[in-house]
Motif scaffolding. Structure first.
Motif, PDB file in Angstrom:
ATOM      1  N   SER A  21       0.840  -1.198   0.000  1.00 40.43           N
ATOM      2  CA  SER A  21       0.000   0.000   0.000  1.00 40.43           C
ATOM      3  C   SER A  21       0.879   1.254   0.000  1.00 40.43           C
ATOM      4  CB  SER A  21      -0.888   0.013   1.249  1.00 40.43           C
ATOM      5  OG  SER A  21      -1.467   1.276   1.401  1.00 40.43           O
ATOM      6  N   ALA A  22       1.908   1.215   0.860  1.00 39.30           N
ATOM      7  CA  ALA A  22       2.772   2.383   0.993  1.00 39.30           C
ATOM      8  C   ALA A  22       3.592   2.629  -0.274  1.00 39.30           C
ATOM      9  CB  ALA A  22       3.692   2.184   2.197  1.00 39.30           C
ATOM     10  N   GLY A  24       4.139   3.007  -3.797  1.00 37.50           N
ATOM     11  CA  GLY A  24       3.279   3.204  -4.968  1.00 37.50           C
ATOM     12  C   GLY A  24       3.882   4.234  -5.890  1.00 37.50           C
ATOM     13  N   LEU A  25       3.018   4.876  -6.653  1.00 40.18           N
ATOM     14  CA  LEU A  25       3.504   5.901  -7.584  1.00 40.18           C
ATOM     15  C   LEU A  25       4.191   7.019  -6.806  1.00 40.18           C
ATOM     16  CD1 LEU A  25       0.396   5.996  -9.928  1.00 40.18           C
ATOM     17  CD2 LEU A  25       2.558   4.797 -10.274  1.00 40.18           C
ATOM     18  N   GLY A  26       3.745   7.207  -5.550  1.00 36.05           N
ATOM     19  CA  GLY A  26       4.352   8.228  -4.697  1.00 36.05           C
ATOM     20  C   GLY A  26       5.840   7.982  -4.507  1.00 36.05           C
ATOM     21  N   ASN A  27       6.236   6.719  -4.393  1.00 34.48           N
ATOM     22  CA  ASN A  27       7.652   6.421  -4.175  1.00 34.48           C
ATOM     23  C   ASN A  27       8.445   6.466  -5.472  1.00 34.48           C
ATOM     24  OD1 ASN A  27       5.901   4.930  -2.287  1.00 34.48           O
ATOM     25  ND2 ASN A  27       7.849   4.432  -1.309  1.00 34.48           N
ATOM     26  N   TYR A 108      -5.836   8.012  -9.223  1.00 28.21           N
ATOM     27  CA  TYR A 108      -4.721   7.061  -9.270  1.00 28.21           C
ATOM     28  C   TYR A 108      -4.953   6.049 -10.408  1.00 28.21           C
ATOM     29  CZ  TYR A 108      -0.949   5.046  -6.325  1.00 28.21           C
ATOM     30  OH  TYR A 108       0.241   4.621  -5.797  1.00 28.21           O
ATOM     31  N   PHE A 225       1.700  10.979   2.160  1.00 34.12           N
ATOM     32  CA  PHE A 225       1.089  10.312   1.010  1.00 34.12           C
ATOM     33  C   PHE A 225       1.679   8.914   0.883  1.00 34.12           C
ATOM     34  CE2 PHE A 225       0.904   9.320  -3.586  1.00 34.12           C
ATOM     35  CZ  PHE A 225      -0.462   9.419  -3.773  1.00 34.12           C
ATOM     36  N   SER A 226       2.994   8.856   1.036  1.00 38.73           N
ATOM     37  CA  SER A 226       3.675   7.597   0.815  1.00 38.73           C
ATOM     38  C   SER A 226       3.278   6.529   1.843  1.00 38.73           C
ATOM     39  CB  SER A 226       5.178   7.834   0.847  1.00 38.73           C
ATOM     40  OG  SER A 226       5.804   6.753   0.246  1.00 38.73           O
ATOM     41  N   SER A 228       0.434   6.271   3.086  1.00 38.89           N
ATOM     42  CA  SER A 228      -1.029   6.121   2.928  1.00 38.89           C
ATOM     43  C   SER A 228      -1.791   6.631   4.156  1.00 38.89           C
ATOM     44  CB  SER A 228      -1.423   4.660   2.666  1.00 38.89           C
ATOM     45  OG  SER A 228      -0.605   4.059   1.717  1.00 38.89           O
TER      46      SER A 228
HETATM   47  N1  LEU Z   1       1.153   5.224  -0.624  1.00 44.37           N
HETATM   48  C1  LEU Z   1       0.652   5.342  -1.949  1.00 44.37           C
HETATM   49  C2  LEU Z   1       1.760   5.849  -2.867  1.00 44.37           C
HETATM   50  O1  LEU Z   1       2.814   6.169  -2.417  1.00 44.37           O
HETATM   51  C3  LEU Z   1      -0.556   6.230  -2.027  1.00 44.37           C
HETATM   52  C4  LEU Z   1      -1.640   5.968  -1.008  1.00 44.37           C
HETATM   53  C5  LEU Z   1      -2.636   7.067  -0.924  1.00 44.37           C
HETATM   54  C6  LEU Z   1      -2.248   4.598  -1.142  1.00 44.37           C
HETATM   55  O2  LEU Z   1       1.601   5.945  -4.042  1.00 44.37           O
END
Ligand code: LEU
Length: 450
Positions: A21-22, A24-27, A108, A225-226, A228
């Motif tokens: 979950s953590a 993701g596109l954010g990372n 997303y 964000f990262s 979640s």
């Molecule tokens: N943690 C996710 C990410 O880094 C986003 C989250 C809102 C589920 O992309």
């Protein structure tokens, strides 16, 4: 209430799911581009400090609420409320998080749809289908609607199978695949000309910019964000952890993996920018500023892959497959937040609830696709800039001010008796009570002013 609640069957399963979950596109996209446009290693240092000092304590607050409640986000927050007013507040925070997760998922899924079409594009080129390859690579309404819907269906298919057979099973498969592709790509990029200059820009800090308020705001937003946070996701994942598990170390693992993957993604993307620059693709302005964060992944990197000939097709495929996998393990967590609520609150069957909520989210996504210029940026700002920090802050207030300290510490102690004698955990409730809300509030206010 449904008869039997799901539960993660193993420690490893939970870690893969929550880290999925953590991560993701954010990372893989957000962190490296933010680092490149905010002073390189200075941003990295600020991010590391804020992730461990603010985001980890806040993550622990959300996981603990969920593990204690063993229920969806609203019910879990209600269980620690002591009067009617607090119960109302619980609904606002829990349901707000659920809506926030659904809204994040709706944009997303659009971005993830672009990733999937970019993954398929090199395959179309390899098999010689030029028309498909053009269709896949160009922005069009038909392509965006089809791939957004496809991605949501994939997410629904996993979530409808439940916690153990859906979330856990797929996270355990997808996360190792993600790591393998990531490391293979790093090795490849490191061998190209220009990579070392990129590595230096990434790892040698410019200490002058480290206390820049704008940099701190971006770094904290990125950390929230990262992990979640503020989306009810970690509350619901926490609720599937057995009382025997050590919550403290599980939360630490998730934070470490999340930060580690962001760091490692930086080792891929930032040197790749410099490799592209060395090959004549324009990345930085004459003053060294990143020309465009938004087009980096969809124009700059594909231009780099194109320049590599046939091998570029494989590298491009691997890169976008990596992005799609990262997006999928995050999107399933975002769908689980509303689905768990619908199942437990309205006694709906999981499959029915998942398809129903998946359809609503798809309709919101389609509305965004059809009004892209107005809605896309607006929904992102509304959720990530406003709702997530506010709801994350409210969760800290809940744990710090409403939950009785003894009951809170008892919950954490289950599965981790060392908490009783640890100084860190004696201080933590105070930290969550004062330091986290003040710091998040400050960052939030300065982001509004900025
Ligand atoms: N943690 C996710 C990410 O880094 C986003 C989250 C809102 C589920 O992309």
């Amino acid at each position: 209430m449904s008869a039997v609640r799901g539960e993660f069957s193993s420690r490893f399963g939970f870690i893969m799911a929550a880290a999925g979950s953590a991560v993701g596109l954010g990372n893989i996209w957000g962190f490296p581009t933010q680092t490149a446009s905010n002073g390189g290693a200075a941003f990295l240092i600020a991010y590391l400090v804020l992730a461990f000092c603010l985001a980890y304590p806040a993550l622990m607050a959300e996981l603990t609420i969920g593990r204690h409640g063993q229920a969806n986000a609203v019910s879990s927050l209600r269980k620690i409320s002591n009067n009617l007013l607090q119960k109302r507040f619980a609904f606002v925070v829990g349901f707000g998080g659920i809506i926030c997760a659904g809204l994040i998922l709706s944009f997303y899924a659009i971005v993830a749809g672009w990733m999937i079409s970019a993954t398929l594009e090199p395959i179309a080129t390899l098999v010689g289908s030029e028309s498909s390859s053009t269709w896949l690579s160009e922005q069009s309404l038909s392509r965006n609607l089809i791939f957004t819907a496809g991605f949501i269906i994939l997410t629904v298919a996993i979530i409808s199978r439940g916690v153990e057979n859906g979330i856990e099973k797929w996270s355990k498969r997808l996360m190792p695949a993600l790591l393998t592709i990531l490391f293979a790509l790093i090795i490849y990029v490191m061998m190209q000309e220009g990579a070392m200059t990129g590595l230096k820009a990434y790892l040698v800090p410019d200490f002058n910019s480290i206390l820049d308020p704008e940099l701190l705001v971006s770094a904290l937003g990125q950390a929230f964000f990262s992990l979640s946070l503020g989306t009810s996701v970690m509350i619901i994942y926490g609720s599937y952890i057995s009382k025997k598990e050590n919550l403290v170390s599980l939360g630490a693992y998730v934070t470490l993996i999340d930060v580690f993957i962001a760091f490692v993604a930086g080792l891929l993307i930032i040197p790749a920018m410099y490799v592209a620059q060395a090959q004549g693709v324009e990345i930085f302005s004459a003053t060294g500023e990143l020309l465009s964060e938004d087009t980096l992944v969809f124009q700059v990197l594909p231009a780099l892959f194109d320049g590599m000939g046939t091998i570029g097709l494989f590298v491009g495929f691997a890169f976008f497959a990596l992005m799609s996998i990262a997006a999928l393990t995050s999107s399933i967590s975002m769908l689980e937040a509303p689905v768990s609520y619908a199942v437990e609150r309205f006694d709906l069957g999981r499959v029915k609830a998942t398809w129903l909520i998946g359809t609503i989210i798809a309709l919101v996504s389609f509305t965004i696709v059809l009004n892209f210029n107005v809605l896309f940026g607006l929904v992102i700002a509304l959720t990530t800039k406003f709702s997530q920090p506010i709801l994350g802050l409210m969760c800290c207030l809940f744990v710090g001010w409403i939950w009785y300290r003894n009951s809170l510490l008892n919950e954490i102690q289950q599965g981790c008796p060392e908490v009783a004698s640890s100084l860190f955990w004696k201080i933590w409730p105070w930290y969550i009570r004062f330091i986290c809300p003040i710091a998040i509030g400050l960052v939030f206010v300065s982001s509004l002013l900025g």
